[in-house]
Design an enzyme around this catalytic site. Structure first.
Site, PDB file in Angstrom:
ATOM      1  CE1 TYR A   1      -0.295  -3.371   3.732  1.00 26.61           C
ATOM      2  CE2 TYR A   1       1.198  -2.953   5.548  1.00 26.61           C
ATOM      3  CZ  TYR A   1       0.962  -3.069   4.193  1.00 26.61           C
ATOM      4  OH  TYR A   1       1.986  -2.899   3.301  1.00 26.61           O
TER       5      TYR A   1
ATOM      6  CE  LYS B   1      11.466  -3.558   7.209  1.00 32.06           C
ATOM      7  NZ  LYS B   1      10.395  -3.519   8.191  1.00 32.06           N
TER       8      LYS B   1
ATOM      9  CG  ASP C   1       9.109  -0.432  10.253  1.00 29.93           C
ATOM     10  OD1 ASP C   1       8.289   0.180   9.538  1.00 29.93           O
ATOM     11  OD2 ASP C   1       9.806  -1.372   9.839  1.00 29.93           O
TER      12      ASP C   1
ATOM     13  CG  LEU D   1      -1.982  -1.050   1.343  1.00 32.84           C
ATOM     14  CD1 LEU D   1      -2.794  -0.853   2.625  1.00 32.84           C
ATOM     15  CD2 LEU D   1      -2.903  -1.036   0.130  1.00 32.84           C
TER      16      LEU D   1
HETATM   17  P1  NAP Z   1      10.138 -12.002  10.043  1.00 34.29           P
HETATM   18  O1  NAP Z   1      11.413 -11.267  10.314  1.00 34.29           O
HETATM   19  O2  NAP Z   1      10.120 -13.053   9.001  1.00 34.29           O
HETATM   20  O3  NAP Z   1       9.653 -12.623  11.425  1.00 34.29           O
HETATM   21  C1  NAP Z   1       8.556 -13.455  11.477  1.00 34.29           C
HETATM   22  C2  NAP Z   1       8.285 -13.906  12.920  1.00 34.29           C
HETATM   23  O4  NAP Z   1       7.100 -14.709  12.880  1.00 34.29           O
HETATM   24  C3  NAP Z   1       9.385 -14.750  13.537  1.00 34.29           C
HETATM   25  O5  NAP Z   1       9.563 -14.377  14.885  1.00 34.29           O
HETATM   26  C4  NAP Z   1       8.820 -16.171  13.476  1.00 34.29           C
HETATM   27  O6  NAP Z   1       9.214 -16.991  14.555  1.00 34.29           O
HETATM   28  C5  NAP Z   1       7.340 -15.904  13.595  1.00 34.29           C
HETATM   29  N1  NAP Z   1       6.560 -16.993  12.984  1.00 34.29           N
HETATM   30  C6  NAP Z   1       6.542 -17.372  11.690  1.00 34.29           C
HETATM   31  N2  NAP Z   1       5.705 -18.418  11.520  1.00 34.29           N
HETATM   32  C7  NAP Z   1       5.206 -18.708  12.747  1.00 34.29           C
HETATM   33  C8  NAP Z   1       4.299 -19.695  13.224  1.00 34.29           C
HETATM   34  N3  NAP Z   1       3.729 -20.589  12.408  1.00 34.29           N
HETATM   35  N4  NAP Z   1       3.993 -19.705  14.539  1.00 34.29           N
HETATM   36  C9  NAP Z   1       4.553 -18.797  15.393  1.00 34.29           C
HETATM   37  N5  NAP Z   1       5.433 -17.836  14.993  1.00 34.29           N
HETATM   38  C10 NAP Z   1       5.752 -17.797  13.680  1.00 34.29           C
HETATM   39  O7  NAP Z   1       8.990 -10.976   9.637  1.00 34.29           O
HETATM   40  P2  NAP Z   1       8.878  -9.426  10.011  1.00 34.29           P
HETATM   41  O8  NAP Z   1       9.544  -8.602   8.989  1.00 34.29           O
HETATM   42  O9  NAP Z   1       9.291  -9.275  11.424  1.00 34.29           O
HETATM   43  O10 NAP Z   1       7.303  -9.173   9.812  1.00 34.29           O
HETATM   44  C11 NAP Z   1       6.349  -9.733  10.728  1.00 34.29           C
HETATM   45  C12 NAP Z   1       4.957  -9.193  10.413  1.00 34.29           C
HETATM   46  O11 NAP Z   1       4.904  -7.779  10.623  1.00 34.29           O
HETATM   47  C13 NAP Z   1       4.543  -9.417   8.968  1.00 34.29           C
HETATM   48  O12 NAP Z   1       3.234  -9.921   8.971  1.00 34.29           O
HETATM   49  C14 NAP Z   1       4.585  -8.041   8.334  1.00 34.29           C
HETATM   50  O13 NAP Z   1       3.597  -7.893   7.345  1.00 34.29           O
HETATM   51  C15 NAP Z   1       4.262  -7.148   9.532  1.00 34.29           C
HETATM   52  N6  NAP Z   1       4.800  -5.794   9.362  1.00 34.29           N
HETATM   53  C16 NAP Z   1       3.908  -4.760   9.289  1.00 34.29           C
HETATM   54  C17 NAP Z   1       4.358  -3.465   9.129  1.00 34.29           C
HETATM   55  C18 NAP Z   1       3.363  -2.325   9.052  1.00 34.29           C
HETATM   56  O14 NAP Z   1       3.762  -1.204   8.673  1.00 34.29           O
HETATM   57  N7  NAP Z   1       2.119  -2.520   9.432  1.00 34.29           N
HETATM   58  C19 NAP Z   1       5.740  -3.193   9.049  1.00 34.29           C
HETATM   59  C20 NAP Z   1       6.624  -4.259   9.140  1.00 34.29           C
HETATM   60  C21 NAP Z   1       6.139  -5.570   9.287  1.00 34.29           C
HETATM   61  P3  NAP Z   1      10.654 -17.713  14.634  1.00 34.29           P
HETATM   62  O15 NAP Z   1      11.595 -16.694  15.178  1.00 34.29           O
HETATM   63  O16 NAP Z   1      10.430 -18.854  15.558  1.00 34.29           O
HETATM   64  O17 NAP Z   1      11.003 -18.146  13.233  1.00 34.29           O
END
Ligand code: NAP
Length: 286
Positions: free
Chosen positions: A226, A69, A105, A20
């Site tokens: 989102y 990142k 963020d 978005l």
């Molecule tokens: P990431 O670095 O890939 O981290 C993903 C996390 O989710 C890890 O801690 C992982 O756990 C956990 N996870 C994955 N599958 C899982 C499962 N089945 N059960 C339990 N935990 C699980 O991703 P990220 O960049 O931090 O992003 C995370 C979320 O934030 C995404 O959905 C993204 O869209 C959202 N986000 C939103 C914004 C916004 O502006 N609204 C900005 C940034 C990110 P492990 O450590 O055990 O692998």
């Protein structure tokens, strides 16, 4: 009325065609009366090319998302202190002829909560997840005075790593749990619960990360996701009377602060309010 100069910016990431951010930045640019061309760069080859584009003024900057990142640390002239502490960069911009990496963020998280009447100061926050987004949430807690920060993650070591990285500069107390341990030890009350995992994301695992034991004692829930706007976790929170927001407001506030860094044009409270309403209207129509 838009002025003549064309600002160019863009998003660097993978699988980002549904972002978005182009719409958000168009709304911000329209509200400021400037021309901004915001491109989507899905899968980047040479990191230096993008740093050079910022250095030579071809682009005012870039947003950076997964999986890049952490990729820019060694290629920019400076990393601001918050991005360094978080360990993740989501903005590149030129300041005083230097390419600087920022993280907005964490500001997005803080301001999204504030906009919805939730103050971090003095509260306990429970962050689900230990990836890049979770690091920003923990940093927001540490910087804005959370009394306690609890990190709950599938892989305990990843949670522990965040608390080790952030404890030293924070006055908050830290605890880390796996999900089952947290369910057994959830003695917290009146806490802000934040989903920073990818569980619930469109095309990933479209389930609720929440259950009754996890939300016991929570007074507010923020799902960073989102897409979709209404995740299974948000539905679960609604069903159980837990006030909540999705990730749209976080996106808005990190975006508006990014726009200000790029253009040097600040939004007054009134202007921010108008842009916020425009973006919410846009999201409501989708
Ligand atoms: P990431 O670095 O890939 O981290 C993903 C996390 O989710 C890890 O801690 C992982 O756990 C956990 N996870 C994955 N599958 C899982 C499962 N089945 N059960 C339990 N935990 C699980 O991703 P990220 O960049 O931090 O992003 C995370 C979320 O934030 C995404 O959905 C993204 O869209 C959202 N986000 C939103 C914004 C916004 O502006 N609204 C900005 C940034 C990110 P492990 O450590 O055990 O692998």
């Amino acid at each position: 009325m838009t002025s003549g100069k064309l600002y160019r910016a863009g998003l660097l990431g993978e699988n980002i065609s549904n972002s978005l951010s182009p719409y958000l930045h168009k709304i911000l640019a329209d509200n400021k009366g400037i021309n901004l061309d915001y491109g989507i760069y899905d899968g980047i080859k040479n990191i230096n090319d993008y740093v050079s584009e910022v250095r030579n003024g071809g682009y005012v900057g870039f947003n950076v998302t997964k999986p890049y990142k952490e990729s820019f640390f060694d290629f920019v002239d400076e990393v601001d202190s918050s991005a360094r502490r978080i360990g993740a960069v989501n903005v590149l911009a030129l300041k005083n002829n230097k390419v600087i990496a920022y993280n907005t963020d964490f500001i997005g998280i803080y301001q999204a909560l504030k906009r919805n009447g939730v103050e971090i100061k003095g509260k306990a926050i429970v962050v689900l997840g230990a990836g890049g987004a979770a690091r920003s949430a923990v940093y927001a807690g540490a910087k804005y005075g959370a009394s306690k920060i609890v990190i709950v993650n599938r892989t305990y070591e990843n949670a522990k790593k965040i608390s080790c990285d952030m404890e030293s500069f924070s006055e908050s107390s830290f605890e880390c749990f796996t999900y089952d341990d947290f369910r057994r030890n959830n003695i917290y009350d009146d806490f802000i619960l934040i989903n920073a995992t990818s569980v619930g994301m469109r095309g990933f695992l479209e389930e609720s990360i929440l259950d009754k034991e996890l939300i016991k004692g929570a007074s507010f829930f923020m799902d960073m996701i989102y897409s979709p706007f209404e995740t299974e976790s948000i539905k679960f929170a609604n069903k159980n009377g837990l006030k909540n927001i999705n990730g749209v407001d976080m996106l808005f506030f990190q975006g508006i602060r990014t726009f200000e860094i790029w253009t040097g044009m600040e939004f007054s409270a009134k202007e921010e309010d108008a842009a916020y309403k425009d973006f919410r209207d846009f999201c409501n129509k989708r």
